[in-house]
Design a protein around this motif. Structure first.
Motif, PDB file in Angstrom:
ATOM      1  N   TYR A  55      41.554  31.821  40.942  1.00 19.46           N
ATOM      2  CA  TYR A  55      41.185  33.150  40.376  1.00 19.46           C
ATOM      3  C   TYR A  55      39.569  33.194  40.295  1.00 19.46           C
ATOM      4  O   TYR A  55      39.251  32.115  40.168  1.00 19.46           O
ATOM      5  CB  TYR A  55      41.916  33.253  39.018  1.00 19.46           C
ATOM      6  CG  TYR A  55      43.442  33.682  38.990  1.00 19.46           C
ATOM      7  CD1 TYR A  55      44.025  34.869  39.140  1.00 19.46           C
ATOM      8  CD2 TYR A  55      44.380  32.595  39.060  1.00 19.46           C
ATOM      9  CE1 TYR A  55      45.342  34.831  39.048  1.00 19.46           C
ATOM     10  CE2 TYR A  55      45.803  32.813  39.159  1.00 19.46           C
ATOM     11  CZ  TYR A  55      46.124  34.049  39.169  1.00 19.46           C
ATOM     12  OH  TYR A  55      47.489  34.203  39.171  1.00 19.46           O
TER      13      TYR A  55
ATOM     14  N   SER B 242      51.469  39.049  31.508  1.00 19.23           N
ATOM     15  CA  SER B 242      52.343  40.262  31.045  1.00 19.23           C
ATOM     16  C   SER B 242      53.522  40.207  32.109  1.00 19.23           C
ATOM     17  O   SER B 242      53.360  40.055  33.256  1.00 19.23           O
ATOM     18  CB  SER B 242      51.334  41.463  31.346  1.00 19.23           C
ATOM     19  OG  SER B 242      52.276  42.593  31.316  1.00 19.23           O
TER      20      SER B 242
ATOM     21  N   ALA C 239      54.614  45.095  35.039  1.00 20.33           N
ATOM     22  CA  ALA C 239      53.636  45.195  36.192  1.00 20.33           C
ATOM     23  C   ALA C 239      53.151  46.662  36.038  1.00 20.33           C
ATOM     24  O   ALA C 239      52.081  46.801  36.786  1.00 20.33           O
ATOM     25  CB  ALA C 239      54.394  45.235  37.567  1.00 20.33           C
TER      26      ALA C 239
ATOM     27  N   TYR D  77      51.213  47.507  33.528  1.00 17.95           N
ATOM     28  CA  TYR D  77      49.862  47.399  32.910  1.00 17.95           C
ATOM     29  C   TYR D  77      48.729  46.757  33.993  1.00 17.95           C
ATOM     30  O   TYR D  77      48.754  45.481  33.949  1.00 17.95           O
ATOM     31  CB  TYR D  77      49.928  46.787  31.711  1.00 17.95           C
ATOM     32  CG  TYR D  77      50.672  47.517  30.500  1.00 17.95           C
ATOM     33  CD1 TYR D  77      50.106  48.224  29.598  1.00 17.95           C
ATOM     34  CD2 TYR D  77      52.088  47.241  30.623  1.00 17.95           C
ATOM     35  CE1 TYR D  77      50.825  49.061  28.854  1.00 17.95           C
ATOM     36  CE2 TYR D  77      52.782  48.131  29.636  1.00 17.95           C
ATOM     37  CZ  TYR D  77      52.087  48.681  28.761  1.00 17.95           C
ATOM     38  OH  TYR D  77      52.769  49.517  27.789  1.00 17.95           O
ATOM     39  N   PRO D  78      48.068  47.389  34.482  1.00 22.92           N
ATOM     40  CA  PRO D  78      47.009  46.792  35.561  1.00 22.92           C
ATOM     41  C   PRO D  78      45.934  45.981  34.765  1.00 22.92           C
ATOM     42  O   PRO D  78      45.429  45.113  34.982  1.00 22.92           O
ATOM     43  CB  PRO D  78      46.413  47.825  36.431  1.00 22.92           C
ATOM     44  CG  PRO D  78      46.551  49.398  35.633  1.00 22.92           C
ATOM     45  CD  PRO D  78      47.928  49.062  34.724  1.00 22.92           C
ATOM     46  N   GLN D  79      45.682  46.727  33.627  1.00 22.98           N
ATOM     47  CA  GLN D  79      44.648  46.043  32.336  1.00 22.98           C
ATOM     48  C   GLN D  79      45.322  45.480  31.379  1.00 22.98           C
ATOM     49  O   GLN D  79      45.817  46.250  30.629  1.00 22.98           O
ATOM     50  CB  GLN D  79      43.535  47.023  32.050  1.00 22.98           C
ATOM     51  CG  GLN D  79      42.956  47.973  33.158  1.00 22.98           C
ATOM     52  CD  GLN D  79      42.158  46.799  33.818  1.00 22.98           C
ATOM     53  OE1 GLN D  79      41.524  45.746  33.355  1.00 22.98           O
ATOM     54  NE2 GLN D  79      41.710  47.307  35.281  1.00 22.98           N
ATOM     55  N   VAL D  80      45.675  44.165  31.214  1.00 26.75           N
ATOM     56  CA  VAL D  80      46.567  43.605  30.230  1.00 26.75           C
ATOM     57  C   VAL D  80      45.899  43.687  29.214  1.00 26.75           C
ATOM     58  O   VAL D  80      44.916  43.123  28.863  1.00 26.75           O
ATOM     59  CB  VAL D  80      46.772  41.961  30.700  1.00 26.75           C
ATOM     60  CG1 VAL D  80      47.602  41.292  29.795  1.00 26.75           C
ATOM     61  CG2 VAL D  80      47.676  42.141  32.118  1.00 26.75           C
TER      62      VAL D  80
ATOM     63  N   ARG E 292      51.261  41.919  26.712  1.00 22.00           N
ATOM     64  CA  ARG E 292      51.273  40.505  26.947  1.00 22.00           C
ATOM     65  C   ARG E 292      52.832  40.130  26.498  1.00 22.00           C
ATOM     66  O   ARG E 292      53.087  40.795  25.564  1.00 22.00           O
ATOM     67  CB  ARG E 292      50.433  39.695  26.497  1.00 22.00           C
ATOM     68  CG  ARG E 292      49.100  39.741  26.782  1.00 22.00           C
ATOM     69  CD  ARG E 292      47.950  38.701  25.958  1.00 22.00           C
ATOM     70  NE  ARG E 292      46.795  39.000  26.565  1.00 22.00           N
ATOM     71  CZ  ARG E 292      45.455  38.684  26.053  1.00 22.00           C
ATOM     72  NH1 ARG E 292      45.799  37.953  24.952  1.00 22.00           N
ATOM     73  NH2 ARG E 292      44.303  38.621  26.528  1.00 22.00           N
TER      74      ARG E 292
ATOM     75  N   ALA F 282      47.121  39.264  35.711  1.00 21.86           N
ATOM     76  CA  ALA F 282      46.753  40.464  36.397  1.00 21.86           C
ATOM     77  C   ALA F 282      45.179  40.742  36.181  1.00 21.86           C
ATOM     78  O   ALA F 282      44.541  40.111  35.233  1.00 21.86           O
ATOM     79  CB  ALA F 282      47.544  41.808  35.640  1.00 21.86           C
ATOM     80  N   VAL F 283      44.635  41.871  37.044  1.00 20.99           N
ATOM     81  CA  VAL F 283      43.182  42.028  37.099  1.00 20.99           C
ATOM     82  C   VAL F 283      43.052  42.602  35.497  1.00 20.99           C
ATOM     83  O   VAL F 283      43.721  43.420  35.190  1.00 20.99           O
ATOM     84  CB  VAL F 283      42.855  42.869  38.158  1.00 20.99           C
ATOM     85  CG1 VAL F 283      41.427  43.661  37.908  1.00 20.99           C
ATOM     86  CG2 VAL F 283      43.232  42.365  39.550  1.00 20.99           C
TER      87      VAL F 283
ATOM     88  N   THR G  86      42.539  40.828  32.822  1.00 25.03           N
ATOM     89  CA  THR G  86      43.183  39.880  31.806  1.00 25.03           C
ATOM     90  C   THR G  86      42.089  39.008  31.299  1.00 25.03           C
ATOM     91  O   THR G  86      41.210  38.453  32.115  1.00 25.03           O
ATOM     92  CB  THR G  86      44.276  38.904  32.419  1.00 25.03           C
ATOM     93  OG1 THR G  86      45.324  39.451  32.903  1.00 25.03           O
ATOM     94  CG2 THR G  86      44.676  38.030  31.320  1.00 25.03           C
TER      95      THR G  86
END
Length: 210
Positions: free
Chosen positions: A15, A46, A49, A51-54, A59, A130-131, A133
């Motif tokens: 990452y 999370s 799926a 939620y792109p912004q966690v 969570r 996710a992106v 996080t």
């Protein structure tokens, strides 16, 4: 300590985290020693799926990815730009703050396991972050719990082959850094860790010469 947020991944275990800069969070931005080489970090997982912004609401309670910082990349779009500057940096900070944010510090994070309500898993994690996080430094207690054998007695270091298989010349040094830190967390395992440390020290000295 909040370090930054996930901005991309190169593989399932590799990452890229963008370190928080000045003014991006309420608390002071992290100092370089807080995202140094070999720092253990956690990133919330999370199960939704959508939620792109966690966020904390998205969570899965108690679930997080465990990773190690192994690289640092400095992003500076101004490098090589020899053209005239219409405004000095002090004025840009006031009138064009977005321009300054183009400079960023990125750190590479290799995932070495995950923690869920079902238990701790070392090695390739089943879930991915996710992106967006948030990445945080782990406490000493969290590191100790992650490395405690499932039986509750002894030390577990099952992700060591995963690191060495990455083919990155920094990985033996990273694992050696980990072993040195575990000596303080598991003093009863000092003898076994000393053997591993000796093998890794030899590997870091010999491999570059091959």
């Amino acid at each position: 300590m909040r370090i930054g947020k996930i901005v991309k991944s190169n593989t399932h275990v590799d990452y890229v985290c963008q370190v928080y800069g000045p003014g991006e969070i309420v608390n002071p931005s992290p100092a370089p020693e807080e995202y140094a080489f070999g720092t253990f970090v956690r990133a919330g997982l999370s199960t939704d799926a959508a939620y792109p912004q966690v966020t904390s609401e998205a969570r899965s309670p108690g679930s997080y990815l465990v990773g190690l910082i192994y690289s640092t990349i400095l992003m500076n779009p101004e490098f090589g730009n020899l053209g005239p500057r219409l405004s000095p940096p002090a004025d840009l900070e006031v009138f064009s703050p977005d321009y300054l944010r183009e400079q960023a510090t990125l750190v590479g994070v290799v995932a070495v396991g995950q923690v869920t309500p079902d238990g701790t898993h070392q090695g390739v994690p089943r879930l991915a972050a996710a992106v967006g996080t948030e990445v945080e430094a782990m406490s000493a207690d969290e590191m100790r719990d992650f490395h405690t054998a499932p039986s509750g007695d002894g030390l577990a270091l099952a992700y060591a082959p995963l690191l060495l298989a990455q083919g990155d010349p920094l990985m033996p040094h990273l694992l050696l850094n980990v072993v040195n830190r575990l000596v303080d967390l598991f003093p009863d395992q000092a003898r076994q860790l000393a053997v591993l440390r000796g093998n890794l020290a030899w590997k870091t000295a010999v491999t570059p010469a091959e």
